[in-house]
Design an enzyme around this catalytic site. Structure first.
Site, PDB file in Angstrom:
ATOM      1  N   HIS A   1      -0.498   3.622   3.939  1.00  0.00           N
ATOM      2  CA  HIS A   1      -0.880   3.095   2.633  1.00  0.00           C
ATOM      3  C   HIS A   1       0.186   3.403   1.579  1.00  0.00           C
ATOM      4  O   HIS A   1       0.494   2.570   0.721  1.00  0.00           O
ATOM      5  CB  HIS A   1      -2.230   3.721   2.242  1.00  0.00           C
ATOM      6  CG  HIS A   1      -2.701   3.379   0.882  1.00  0.00           C
ATOM      7  ND1 HIS A   1      -2.680   4.272  -0.163  1.00  0.00           N
ATOM      8  CD2 HIS A   1      -3.221   2.234   0.368  1.00  0.00           C
ATOM      9  CE1 HIS A   1      -3.161   3.690  -1.251  1.00  0.00           C
ATOM     10  NE2 HIS A   1      -3.505   2.461  -0.953  1.00  0.00           N
ATOM     11  N   SER A  56      -7.248  -1.856   0.781  1.00  0.00           N
ATOM     12  CA  SER A  56      -5.963  -1.578   1.430  1.00  0.00           C
ATOM     13  C   SER A  56      -6.184  -0.893   2.777  1.00  0.00           C
ATOM     14  O   SER A  56      -5.568  -1.269   3.778  1.00  0.00           O
ATOM     15  CB  SER A  56      -5.108  -0.657   0.547  1.00  0.00           C
ATOM     16  OG  SER A  56      -4.854  -1.255  -0.695  1.00  0.00           O
ATOM     17  N   ARG A  74      -3.427   6.895   5.388  1.00  0.00           N
ATOM     18  CA  ARG A  74      -2.942   7.144   4.024  1.00  0.00           C
ATOM     19  C   ARG A  74      -1.410   7.153   3.986  1.00  0.00           C
ATOM     20  O   ARG A  74      -0.806   6.704   3.012  1.00  0.00           O
ATOM     21  CB  ARG A  74      -3.521   8.440   3.442  1.00  0.00           C
ATOM     22  CG  ARG A  74      -3.233   8.612   1.935  1.00  0.00           C
ATOM     23  CD  ARG A  74      -4.024   9.723   1.285  1.00  0.00           C
ATOM     24  NE  ARG A  74      -5.410   9.369   1.087  1.00  0.00           N
ATOM     25  CZ  ARG A  74      -5.881   8.692   0.040  1.00  0.00           C
ATOM     26  NH1 ARG A  74      -5.062   8.296  -0.923  1.00  0.00           N
ATOM     27  NH2 ARG A  74      -7.153   8.390  -0.039  1.00  0.00           N
TER      28      ARG A  74
END
Lengths: 221, 221
Positions: free
Chosen positions: A52, A24, A49
């Site tokens: 994500h 990812s 992040r």
């Protein structure tokens, strides 16, 4: 070379469980490159992040870091700082087990009946009272707000009144009432911060930022 | 008439704590109107709550509801259905106290050590094993996935193999690996669903959808 599973007309890529997150983060990097966005080195992991956890590339443009914010916050964690959230969701999302390696805990007072009662009596939000209560905790304190702008506003007021100085603010409340102003006023102080400009944010974003910082510190065995 | 607090150059609107959510929902409606978007009546509250929890108006365009999904899911909750999530964050965000008025509980098996051990041994995700474990729970079951596409994929496989039929799926995992396909394959089944097309979603969105449904059911006193 990726294998695939075929479900009727749909194809899924076979990725080993332990590699899903890595894959990812690679995809996010590839797409940022395609958009011509190069993230700053120190902040890269945190920004990716946040993308994500939301699939929202806006975070590449709206996250703001005070000078040396990443190093300052990691240093606080290393020295045993605790994290105070303004939702139990954010608390549940933070890797407290890993944080506890450094001595820190995660606190959230939003569901505390005494906090609710006092908030009702004073006609203020539970977040306001929660921040006052948290300011009394011993040790270094990182405030991670993913929900309530009134949490940030109360921290700002206490700072201005000279009653309390937060060690660090992760200010990513989400919403439509006073959210933007609450973030902007924190950025006028000299409290180190990571803030997401604008309306977006959330408990998931607050937890993602905390975890990114926690994961980035090696644990001695 | 709104009063304001002034912090240097920043102005915040004074809104009573109990009115913040109501004011937010009004702002969302006003802005949807300005965009020329009229939400369908039955789904309106859910869609606005997803926007409320993310400040992301994309949800007005990407949420998908199977026929009568809202009524079907509310009916399940009324009859005591439990909710199974694929993160402890989503579990923490769902108003379990209010759900318990109807007899339901909220379950999440992601942090169960036995689940983790079995997942590791079989080389599958914890979400896969969690869904298998959840399928054994008694009573009606609503699955709310805000994180792991492999949760949806395992539910689909069990359904296809004729081992288990979920009563309802709230399918809003977020991410970059197999997330879109996992949502699409659920929509090929006759399992009633609320799904967010595309990559976006999250534990916050899963909890928001569950809470919207729970709050919309009157509690008898």
């Amino acid at each position: 070379m990726a294998d695939n599973n075929i479900y009727g007309e749909f194809k899924t890529e076979i990725v080993k469980p332990e590699n899903i997150e890595k894959r990812s983060f690679e995809i996010i990097l590839e797409e940022l490159n395609q958009m011509g966005i190069k993230l700053p080195e120190k902040e890269d992991k945190i920004i990716r992040r946040c993308i994500h956890t939301s699939a929202d590339f806006d975070y590449a443009k709206t996250l703001r870091f005070s000078e040396n914010a990443v190093d300052i916050c990691k240093d606080l964690i290393k020295k045993g700082a605790s994290i105070i959230t303004d939702t139990n969701m954010a608390k549940a999302g933070i890797n407290e087990k890993r944080l506890s390696n450094f001595g820190g805990k995660v606190y959230c007072f939003m569901a505390d009946p005494a906090v609710a009662a006092e908030a009702k009596e004073r006609g203020v939000t539970r977040a306001t009272v929660s921040m006052e209560k948290a300011s009394q905790l011993p040790g270094k304190k990182i405030f991670a707000s993913g929900n309530a702008p009134t949490a940030l506003i109360r921290l700002y007021e206490m700072y201005k009144e000279g009653i309390f100085i937060p060690d660090f603010i992760i200010g990513v409340p989400v919403g439509f009432v006073n959210v933007e102003a609450a973030k902007d006023i924190i950025m006028t102080t000299d409290i180190p911060y990571i803030i997401n400009k604008g309306r977006k944010g959330g408990s998931n974003i607050a937890a993602a930022i905390c975890n990114s910082l926690i994961y980035d510190i090696p644990v001695d065995n």
